[in-house]
Design an enzyme around this catalytic site. Sequence first.
Site, PDB file in Angstrom:
ATOM      1  N   LYS A 192       0.830  -1.204   0.000  1.00  0.00           N
ATOM      2  CA  LYS A 192       0.000   0.000   0.000  1.00  0.00           C
ATOM      3  C   LYS A 192       0.865   1.256   0.000  1.00  0.00           C
ATOM      4  O   LYS A 192       0.484   2.282  -0.563  1.00  0.00           O
ATOM      5  CB  LYS A 192      -0.933   0.013   1.221  1.00  0.00           C
ATOM      6  CG  LYS A 192      -1.905  -1.143   1.263  1.00  0.00           C
ATOM      7  CD  LYS A 192      -2.796  -1.158   0.037  1.00  0.00           C
ATOM      8  CE  LYS A 192      -2.939  -2.523  -0.543  1.00  0.00           C
ATOM      9  NZ  LYS A 192      -3.611  -2.575  -1.834  1.00  0.00           N
ATOM     10  N   GLN A 216      -6.758  13.088 -13.933  1.00  0.00           N
ATOM     11  CA  GLN A 216      -7.399  13.616 -12.739  1.00  0.00           C
ATOM     12  C   GLN A 216      -7.275  12.645 -11.572  1.00  0.00           C
ATOM     13  O   GLN A 216      -7.467  11.441 -11.735  1.00  0.00           O
ATOM     14  CB  GLN A 216      -8.883  13.894 -13.014  1.00  0.00           C
ATOM     15  CG  GLN A 216      -9.602  14.539 -11.842  1.00  0.00           C
ATOM     16  CD  GLN A 216     -11.058  14.842 -12.154  1.00  0.00           C
ATOM     17  OE1 GLN A 216     -11.546  14.519 -13.230  1.00  0.00           O
ATOM     18  NE2 GLN A 216     -11.752  15.457 -11.213  1.00  0.00           N
ATOM     19  N   HIS A 254      -8.818   6.699  -0.475  1.00  0.00           N
ATOM     20  CA  HIS A 254      -8.579   5.259  -0.395  1.00  0.00           C
ATOM     21  C   HIS A 254      -7.123   4.965  -0.034  1.00  0.00           C
ATOM     22  O   HIS A 254      -6.846   4.162   0.872  1.00  0.00           O
ATOM     23  CB  HIS A 254      -8.931   4.606  -1.724  1.00  0.00           C
ATOM     24  CG  HIS A 254      -8.567   3.155  -1.797  1.00  0.00           C
ATOM     25  ND1 HIS A 254      -9.244   2.181  -1.096  1.00  0.00           N
ATOM     26  CD2 HIS A 254      -7.593   2.507  -2.490  1.00  0.00           C
ATOM     27  CE1 HIS A 254      -8.705   0.999  -1.352  1.00  0.00           C
ATOM     28  NE2 HIS A 254      -7.698   1.164  -2.184  1.00  0.00           N
ATOM     29  N   TYR A 313      -4.084  -5.211 -16.184  1.00  0.00           N
ATOM     30  CA  TYR A 313      -4.772  -4.307 -17.113  1.00  0.00           C
ATOM     31  C   TYR A 313      -3.953  -3.033 -17.342  1.00  0.00           C
ATOM     32  O   TYR A 313      -3.723  -2.620 -18.481  1.00  0.00           O
ATOM     33  CB  TYR A 313      -6.162  -3.943 -16.589  1.00  0.00           C
ATOM     34  CG  TYR A 313      -6.806  -2.838 -17.383  1.00  0.00           C
ATOM     35  CD1 TYR A 313      -7.462  -3.107 -18.586  1.00  0.00           C
ATOM     36  CD2 TYR A 313      -6.728  -1.515 -16.958  1.00  0.00           C
ATOM     37  CE1 TYR A 313      -8.031  -2.091 -19.332  1.00  0.00           C
ATOM     38  CE2 TYR A 313      -7.287  -0.487 -17.703  1.00  0.00           C
ATOM     39  CZ  TYR A 313      -7.934  -0.775 -18.884  1.00  0.00           C
ATOM     40  OH  TYR A 313      -8.489   0.242 -19.641  1.00  0.00           O
ATOM     41  N   THR A 363     -13.810  -2.632 -13.369  1.00  0.00           N
ATOM     42  CA  THR A 363     -14.327  -1.475 -12.632  1.00  0.00           C
ATOM     43  C   THR A 363     -15.386  -1.900 -11.624  1.00  0.00           C
ATOM     44  O   THR A 363     -15.382  -1.453 -10.469  1.00  0.00           O
ATOM     45  CB  THR A 363     -14.916  -0.441 -13.606  1.00  0.00           C
ATOM     46  OG1 THR A 363     -13.904  -0.037 -14.543  1.00  0.00           O
ATOM     47  CG2 THR A 363     -15.412   0.787 -12.856  1.00  0.00           C
ATOM     48  N   GLN A 387     -13.715  -3.610  -8.724  1.00  0.00           N
ATOM     49  CA  GLN A 387     -13.033  -2.657  -7.845  1.00  0.00           C
ATOM     50  C   GLN A 387     -14.015  -1.953  -6.914  1.00  0.00           C
ATOM     51  O   GLN A 387     -13.736  -1.768  -5.727  1.00  0.00           O
ATOM     52  CB  GLN A 387     -12.288  -1.619  -8.683  1.00  0.00           C
ATOM     53  CG  GLN A 387     -11.030  -2.138  -9.352  1.00  0.00           C
ATOM     54  CD  GLN A 387     -10.409  -1.086 -10.257  1.00  0.00           C
ATOM     55  OE1 GLN A 387     -10.973  -0.723 -11.288  1.00  0.00           O
ATOM     56  NE2 GLN A 387      -9.256  -0.595  -9.869  1.00  0.00           N
TER      57      GLN A 387
END
Length: 228
Positions: free
Chosen positions: A120, A136, A144, A181, A202, A205
């Site tokens: 992380k 962006q 997160h 990916y 997506t 996730q």
Amino acid sequence: MALFDDIRKMYIDGLKKADPRVENWPFMQSPVPIIIVFCVYVSMVFLCPKFVKKLPPMNLKLILVPYNFVLVALSVYMFVEFITVSLLANYSYQCQPVDYSEDYLAVRMAKVLWWFFFSKVIELIDTLFLMLRKNQVSFLHAYHHCTMILTYWMGVKFVAGGQAFFVPMLNTFVHIIMYTYYGLAVLGPHMQKYLWWKKYLTKLQLKQFQFAEQVALLISTEASVRES
């Protein structure tokens, strides 16, 4: 002065209740290193866009390809390790208490959880790459990353094992797919026809984020109980 002494006492007493097995591991001696990382990351999120505002988007292909596939390899290692250790140790996948002993499998689980925490920290670089490429950075993205490094620092420091393994196991599986990916996508537009499965990634996730936040709250609660 009395308030400062009380805070200092609470801090020392809290560290005494930490898992002694991880005491001398990197980042685990005290919260100071991870707080520094957190502050540097937040500063980067606010300041970096101002520095790159007048610059063109950077082509980071030579860095991003190996970076993404290194994270794929690390995620594969952690996922396999989580599965292997949990099965060998007969973990319950619903409610598993923490084993604070020096048992080989208990320490092995603590170590892979440390690697998950450290991954992380590595992944904070994702944000820098996004900003350098003029993509962006959303509030959810930054939030997160911030919550993950703090939550899993607490997880390793106080509850390195038990049910705390389950979300990291799911997360590493998702990250195998996700960084594969990213690694393929950065190779160029000619790869897009092979990446039709992005919409499923997506959705996966988003489901993971929802579940991870719930369990992160549980880990924080367990760590707080152990401190008290």
